[in-house]
Design a protein around this motif. Structure first.
Motif, PDB file in Angstrom:
ATOM      1  N   LEU A   1     -36.079  16.608   2.655  1.00 12.82           N
ATOM      2  CA  LEU A   1     -34.770  17.107   2.241  1.00 12.82           C
ATOM      3  C   LEU A   1     -33.866  17.327   3.449  1.00 12.82           C
ATOM      4  O   LEU A   1     -32.696  16.915   3.448  1.00 12.82           O
ATOM      5  CB  LEU A   1     -34.933  18.411   1.462  1.00 12.82           C
ATOM      6  N   LEU A   2     -34.405  17.966   4.482  1.00 18.77           N
ATOM      7  CA  LEU A   2     -33.614  18.214   5.686  1.00 18.77           C
ATOM      8  C   LEU A   2     -33.285  16.907   6.414  1.00 18.77           C
ATOM      9  O   LEU A   2     -32.225  16.775   7.021  1.00 18.77           O
ATOM     10  CB  LEU A   2     -34.364  19.162   6.625  1.00 18.77           C
ATOM     11  N   ASP A   3     -34.193  15.942   6.325  1.00 21.70           N
ATOM     12  CA  ASP A   3     -33.914  14.634   6.924  1.00 21.70           C
ATOM     13  C   ASP A   3     -32.778  13.948   6.181  1.00 21.70           C
ATOM     14  O   ASP A   3     -31.921  13.297   6.793  1.00 21.70           O
ATOM     15  CB  ASP A   3     -35.171  13.766   6.879  1.00 21.70           C
ATOM     16  N   LEU A   4     -32.752  14.107   4.873  1.00 18.58           N
ATOM     17  CA  LEU A   4     -31.688  13.507   4.075  1.00 18.58           C
ATOM     18  C   LEU A   4     -30.344  14.152   4.382  1.00 18.58           C
ATOM     19  O   LEU A   4     -29.323  13.461   4.452  1.00 18.58           O
ATOM     20  CB  LEU A   4     -32.017  13.666   2.582  1.00 18.58           C
ATOM     21  N   ILE A   5     -30.339  15.468   4.597  1.00 16.18           N
ATOM     22  CA  ILE A   5     -29.081  16.185   4.810  1.00 16.18           C
ATOM     23  C   ILE A   5     -28.543  15.988   6.215  1.00 16.18           C
ATOM     24  O   ILE A   5     -27.364  15.673   6.408  1.00 16.18           O
ATOM     25  CB  ILE A   5     -29.270  17.688   4.527  1.00 16.18           C
ATOM     26  N   TRP A   6     -29.415  16.172   7.237  1.00 18.60           N
ATOM     27  CA  TRP A   6     -28.895  16.098   8.605  1.00 18.60           C
ATOM     28  C   TRP A   6     -29.889  15.527   9.618  1.00 18.60           C
ATOM     29  O   TRP A   6     -29.779  15.765  10.806  1.00 18.60           O
ATOM     30  CB  TRP A   6     -28.409  17.475   9.060  1.00 18.60           C
ATOM     31  N   GLY A   7     -30.839  14.725   9.106  1.00 17.52           N
ATOM     32  CA  GLY A   7     -31.788  14.073  10.007  1.00 17.52           C
ATOM     33  C   GLY A   7     -32.615  15.051  10.801  1.00 17.52           C
ATOM     34  O   GLY A   7     -32.973  14.784  11.948  1.00 17.52           O
ATOM     35  N   ASN A   8     -32.925  16.220  10.185  1.00 15.82           N
ATOM     36  CA  ASN A   8     -33.680  17.267  10.867  1.00 15.82           C
ATOM     37  C   ASN A   8     -33.056  17.644  12.210  1.00 15.82           C
ATOM     38  O   ASN A   8     -33.743  17.842  13.211  1.00 15.82           O
ATOM     39  CB  ASN A   8     -35.139  16.841  11.059  1.00 15.82           C
ATOM     40  N   GLY A   9     -31.743  17.735  12.189  1.00 17.35           N
ATOM     41  CA  GLY A   9     -31.029  18.196  13.376  1.00 17.35           C
ATOM     42  C   GLY A   9     -30.705  17.124  14.388  1.00 17.35           C
ATOM     43  O   GLY A   9     -30.234  17.432  15.482  1.00 17.35           O
ATOM     44  N   GLU A  10     -30.916  15.853  14.029  1.00 13.07           N
ATOM     45  CA  GLU A  10     -30.727  14.783  15.002  1.00 13.07           C
ATOM     46  C   GLU A  10     -29.704  13.737  14.588  1.00 13.07           C
ATOM     47  O   GLU A  10     -29.484  12.778  15.312  1.00 13.07           O
ATOM     48  CB  GLU A  10     -32.075  14.084  15.256  1.00 13.07           C
ATOM     49  N   SER A  11     -29.084  13.886  13.419  1.00  9.14           N
ATOM     50  CA  SER A  11     -28.168  12.843  12.955  1.00  9.14           C
ATOM     51  C   SER A  11     -26.865  13.437  12.448  1.00  9.14           C
ATOM     52  O   SER A  11     -26.817  14.004  11.352  1.00  9.14           O
ATOM     53  CB  SER A  11     -28.837  12.008  11.846  1.00  9.14           C
TER      54      SER A  11
ATOM     55  N   TRP B   1     -24.412  11.571  11.676  1.00  7.56           N
ATOM     56  CA  TRP B   1     -24.006  10.646  10.623  1.00  7.56           C
ATOM     57  C   TRP B   1     -24.528  11.102   9.268  1.00  7.56           C
ATOM     58  O   TRP B   1     -23.802  11.101   8.266  1.00  7.56           O
ATOM     59  CB  TRP B   1     -24.495   9.238  10.933  1.00  7.56           C
ATOM     60  N   LYS B   2     -25.790  11.522   9.196  1.00  8.62           N
ATOM     61  CA  LYS B   2     -26.354  11.978   7.927  1.00  8.62           C
ATOM     62  C   LYS B   2     -25.673  13.265   7.455  1.00  8.62           C
ATOM     63  O   LYS B   2     -25.513  13.480   6.250  1.00  8.62           O
ATOM     64  CB  LYS B   2     -27.857  12.198   8.068  1.00  8.62           C
ATOM     65  N   LEU B   3     -25.281  14.110   8.407  1.00  5.76           N
ATOM     66  CA  LEU B   3     -24.567  15.329   8.033  1.00  5.76           C
ATOM     67  C   LEU B   3     -23.199  14.984   7.435  1.00  5.76           C
ATOM     68  O   LEU B   3     -22.787  15.584   6.424  1.00  5.76           O
ATOM     69  CB  LEU B   3     -24.405  16.248   9.245  1.00  5.76           C
ATOM     70  N   CYS B   4     -22.507  14.020   8.040  1.00  8.49           N
ATOM     71  CA  CYS B   4     -21.208  13.576   7.493  1.00  8.49           C
ATOM     72  C   CYS B   4     -21.395  12.982   6.104  1.00  8.49           C
ATOM     73  O   CYS B   4     -20.568  13.194   5.204  1.00  8.49           O
ATOM     74  CB  CYS B   4     -20.572  12.544   8.423  1.00  8.49           C
ATOM     75  N   ARG B   5     -22.483  12.250   5.924  1.00  5.86           N
ATOM     76  CA  ARG B   5     -22.780  11.677   4.613  1.00  5.86           C
ATOM     77  C   ARG B   5     -23.018  12.778   3.575  1.00  5.86           C
ATOM     78  O   ARG B   5     -22.572  12.670   2.424  1.00  5.86           O
ATOM     79  CB  ARG B   5     -24.008  10.772   4.714  1.00  5.86           C
ATOM     80  N   ALA B   6     -23.714  13.847   3.998  1.00  4.61           N
ATOM     81  CA  ALA B   6     -23.967  14.971   3.087  1.00  4.61           C
ATOM     82  C   ALA B   6     -22.670  15.679   2.716  1.00  4.61           C
ATOM     83  O   ALA B   6     -22.470  16.069   1.554  1.00  4.61           O
ATOM     84  CB  ALA B   6     -24.944  15.949   3.736  1.00  4.61           C
TER      85      ALA B   6
ATOM     86  N   MET C   1     -23.319  23.892   6.158  1.00  2.00           N
ATOM     87  CA  MET C   1     -22.939  22.644   6.804  1.00  2.00           C
ATOM     88  C   MET C   1     -22.367  22.899   8.201  1.00  2.00           C
ATOM     89  O   MET C   1     -22.658  22.159   9.150  1.00  2.00           O
ATOM     90  CB  MET C   1     -21.917  21.885   5.948  1.00  2.00           C
ATOM     91  N   PHE C   2     -21.576  23.950   8.329  1.00  2.00           N
ATOM     92  CA  PHE C   2     -21.009  24.280   9.632  1.00  2.00           C
ATOM     93  C   PHE C   2     -22.122  24.692  10.603  1.00  2.00           C
ATOM     94  O   PHE C   2     -22.098  24.324  11.790  1.00  2.00           O
ATOM     95  CB  PHE C   2     -19.989  25.410   9.500  1.00  2.00           C
ATOM     96  N   GLY C   3     -23.101  25.446  10.099  1.00  2.00           N
ATOM     97  CA  GLY C   3     -24.238  25.831  10.940  1.00  2.00           C
ATOM     98  C   GLY C   3     -25.035  24.630  11.400  1.00  2.00           C
ATOM     99  O   GLY C   3     -25.445  24.551  12.561  1.00  2.00           O
ATOM    100  N   PHE C   4     -25.255  23.663  10.490  1.00  2.00           N
ATOM    101  CA  PHE C   4     -25.951  22.434  10.865  1.00  2.00           C
ATOM    102  C   PHE C   4     -25.182  21.679  11.946  1.00  2.00           C
ATOM    103  O   PHE C   4     -25.767  21.175  12.914  1.00  2.00           O
ATOM    104  CB  PHE C   4     -26.125  21.539   9.634  1.00  2.00           C
ATOM    105  N   PHE C   5     -23.853  21.599  11.759  1.00  2.00           N
ATOM    106  CA  PHE C   5     -23.018  20.876  12.716  1.00  2.00           C
ATOM    107  C   PHE C   5     -23.085  21.522  14.106  1.00  2.00           C
ATOM    108  O   PHE C   5     -23.248  20.835  15.120  1.00  2.00           O
ATOM    109  CB  PHE C   5     -21.574  20.842  12.222  1.00  2.00           C
ATOM    110  N   MET C   6     -22.980  22.843  14.168  1.00  2.00           N
ATOM    111  CA  MET C   6     -23.036  23.548  15.447  1.00  2.00           C
ATOM    112  C   MET C   6     -24.406  23.393  16.095  1.00  2.00           C
ATOM    113  O   MET C   6     -24.518  23.279  17.316  1.00  2.00           O
ATOM    114  CB  MET C   6     -22.713  25.027  15.251  1.00  2.00           C
TER     115      MET C   6
END
Length: 269
Positions: free
Chosen positions: A177-187, A189-194, A254-259
């Protein structure tokens, strides 16, 4: 009862000629030096290399099981068919090519190997190599968690059974799930997609609840205002407090993931 490990200390030694079919098990090499030396079928199991300088050397079918490399320089070294099970690196300069040819086969050993190199590269400030190690570590982690709850291999079914297997399934599900949302903190692009998926969801809800689902223009208008609703700039009076609270919570996450992604990228430099 404590016993002597039998580890032999070899300080300030140098290899100046090719080494073949030799055994150096359980040695402590301090300030070992080798320059453009070929090592073939050499057994280095459980050795510690402290402040070693092994530059432009080639290692073929050597065994580094359980080895530790500390404050060493392996720049330009090549490894072909070598074993790196349970090997760790600490502040050691080693080319990232080792990740392509040196990873152990079992997923649990591969992720430990990649994690050790990732931390090593981060200590050296090598962001590019650290990112490469993270990519391999994440893939190995996913494969390991998947096999832990699903594989029929005897190793996994003996180690992971009952509630432990269920717990591993939950960990795998969370990882996916976290990989889908933000690549486990490494993507990013995936966060923008989410975020885009959230905007489309807001668009759909707004069109169905407050527009005309039969008109394309309703979807377009709803999509154009969805970023304002997501960012809290626009709060339509018709929206319930619960719905706005959910949007606010998603925005914070989402903002927390981005930061987190930004901070990780800067920390590697």
């Amino acid at each position: 009862m404590l016993k002597d490990s039998g580890r032999e200390r070899l300080s300030d030694k140098k290899f100046d000629s090719p080494v073949r079919d030799e055994s150096f098990i359980n040695k402590l090499f301090e300030r070992l030096v080798a320059l453009k030396v070929e090592f073939k079928s050499v057994d280095f199991r459980y050795c510690i290399f402290d402040a070693a300088y092994l530059r432009n050397c080639s290692f073929e079918e050597c065994d580094f099981t359980g080895c530790r490399f500390i404050n060493s320089n392996l720049a330009g070294c090549s490894f072909n068919g070598c074993t790196f099970d349970y090997t760790s690196f600490d502040k050691t300069n080693v080319d990232s090519d080792i990740l392509d040819v040196g990873c152990p086969g079992p997923e649990n050993l591969k992720l430990k190997f990649a994690r050790s190199l990732r931390m090593n590269y981060q200590q050296l400030g090598d962001a590019k190599s650290a990112n490469k190690a993270i990519s391999i570590e994440l893939q190995a982690t996913e494969d390991h968690l998947h096999k832990a709850w699903r594989s029929k291999e005897s190793y996994y079914r003996k180690k992971y059974k009952g509630l432990k297997r269920v717990k591993t399934f939950v960990e795998w599900l969370e990882f996916k799930l976290l990989d889908l949302i933000w690549g486990n903190g490494e993507s990013s692009w995936k966060l923008c997609r989410a975020v885009l998926a959230v905007l489309l969801l807001i668009t759909g809800i707004h069109t169905i609840g407050f527009g005309d689902p039969s008109l394309v223009k309703s979807y377009v208008d709803a999509f154009l205002i969805s970023p304002q609703i997501f960012l809290g700039v626009l709060e339509p009076p018709a929206y319930s407090k619960l719905y706005l609270t959910v949007i606010f919570l998603i925005r914070l996450i989402m903002f927390g993931f981005f930061m987190s992604i930004i901070i990780k990228r800067f920390n590697r430099r």
